[in-house]
Design a protein around this motif. Sequence first.
Motif, PDB file in Angstrom:
ATOM      1  N   ARG A   1       3.254   2.052   3.198  1.00 15.33           N
ATOM      2  CA  ARG A   1       2.451   1.904   4.423  1.00 15.33           C
ATOM      3  C   ARG A   1       3.115   0.880   5.341  1.00 15.33           C
ATOM      4  O   ARG A   1       3.231   1.096   6.558  1.00 15.33           O
ATOM      5  CB  ARG A   1       1.037   1.479   4.034  1.00 15.33           C
TER       6      ARG A   1
ATOM      7  N   SER B   1      -4.889   1.794   0.967  1.00 11.76           N
ATOM      8  CA  SER B   1      -4.064   2.956   0.662  1.00 11.76           C
ATOM      9  C   SER B   1      -4.660   3.748  -0.485  1.00 11.76           C
ATOM     10  O   SER B   1      -5.495   3.252  -1.247  1.00 11.76           O
ATOM     11  CB  SER B   1      -2.640   2.520   0.298  1.00 11.76           C
TER      12      SER B   1
ATOM     13  N   ALA C   1       4.112   6.026   4.549  1.00  8.59           N
ATOM     14  CA  ALA C   1       2.992   6.501   3.730  1.00  8.59           C
ATOM     15  C   ALA C   1       2.436   7.826   4.233  1.00  8.59           C
ATOM     16  O   ALA C   1       2.109   8.720   3.447  1.00  8.59           O
ATOM     17  CB  ALA C   1       1.888   5.448   3.672  1.00  8.59           C
TER      18      ALA C   1
END
Length: 528
Positions: free
Chosen positions: A60, A108, A65
């Motif tokens: 990320r 995430s 991501a």
Amino acid sequence: MLEADVDTEVLVVGGGPVGLTARALLERWGVRVWPVEQHGGLSPFPRSRLVNVRSMEIYRQLGLAAEITAGAFAPEFGRIRFRDTLSEPDFATAAMVGVNAPVPESPSVGVVTSQDRLEPVLLAGAGTPVRFGVELLDLAEDADGVVALLVDHGGGARIRVRARYVLAADGAGSTVRHLLGIGTSGPGSMGSFTTVVFRADLDRWCARRPAGVYFTARGLFAPLYPEGGWAWFVPTPDDAGNADWSDVVAHALGPGAGVPAEVVRVQHWVMNAFVADRFRRGRVVLAGDAAHAVPIVGGLGMNAGIADVHDLCWKLAGVLRGWAGPHLLDSYEIERRPVAERTLGQAVANTRLLLDVQERRREQLTDRATAPDTLELPWSEQYFAQLGLVLGVVYRSDAVLPDDGDDDAPRRTPGTDYVPSAAPGHRMPHFWLARDRSTVDAVGAWFTVFTPDPTLWAQFASEPWPLRIEPLPAELVEPCGTGPRGALLVRPDGHVGARWRDRPLDGAELRSALAALTGRTDHGGRPL
């Protein structure tokens, strides 16, 4: 005959996920990198299957991501299922926590995806070319760096590379580790295995019961890509050289399944389990499988390697750019080797849990007429303690300062459950600072000071260290263990390096903390 002479800051040996991640991290710091991979291209085999929640936090930050997720399976595949054969119903199932759905502890979500789907994203995620088909032959260290001799198998050219440092991510059979004479500890080889990649229409048994892994008495089955394809993992049979793999796979699917299997490729490999006795010798550093080979059960190995280079690369950058002393690199092994040992221990425990499930099911099936349809699993919905191990890592080294006013704080190590903490050494907990912006997003290629009163800190000059000041909302003061005038100093890898509970500080104290964390001293050996 020497045909090329190259000068670089870091020679990265190995073009798998760990080496490619290191390349992206170092490039973000502006470090000159020369990555090489002895094979002619990216691996065509699926290999690792899980990118966990912590790795996805790292990707990320690197801006990768979303693309990784786009090529991965939907979250409902973040589950494991146990069956007698693939064509029979589940007798047990469990979620992969942090993969099958968002968790409050992270911004995430981990994903189920094959390594051959991940690697192209990582390759495209940085600009430095990877030299495929280039093999390391030898290396030697001198006072200024490391001289490595390589061969380009494409044309036979010999290449000499002078690097300030070498980062070895060249796998469990690491050439670099062998050249350095570094031994390993642990079980070693745990047997020979075969992966068969095949195509077959298995929707009738799996479409309504999706999973990333199906454990059966006849091997492990895994869907490879959202658009199709399967892999079968099994101990290598004695007659592997003469096997008709299409027939073997069709038989493994279950009696009377009647589904033809089109075999695409077959790979034989050895499952290793060890931790290197050293992670560093001089200017050469080991990461990933070169430093620790972990059995596949639980999907911990590749992710541990990604965390290795996340810890290492900011330290290499600091030394190369002059805002860290060379002794900062000592903290890499001190921090990551205990994690590798715990990860290996967890993978062995995972394997035992799996074997326990299979053994209990065999006992149930001694009389199939009375065998129950289900089996209670010998663990909770934590899927092999993933969150406790991958988010709960705590570092203790000279790159972490004792907690302010609490030098005797207990040194907690990760267990099954993850308990967020902003104490020094812990990963900075995830809190939302704004919509779609987490505390995890506020760290990166710099040190971050989180404080409720940024005006107290913004005046402090931090050169030569890269530093950002981040306002800490009032509602996060108590969860972070600070007061209205306190602060957290978070390292570039997202771990808390220092915490001041609630007292005003001056610029000299902040600089002293940064110097202590990074090992940067004056000519007299005093922290700057």
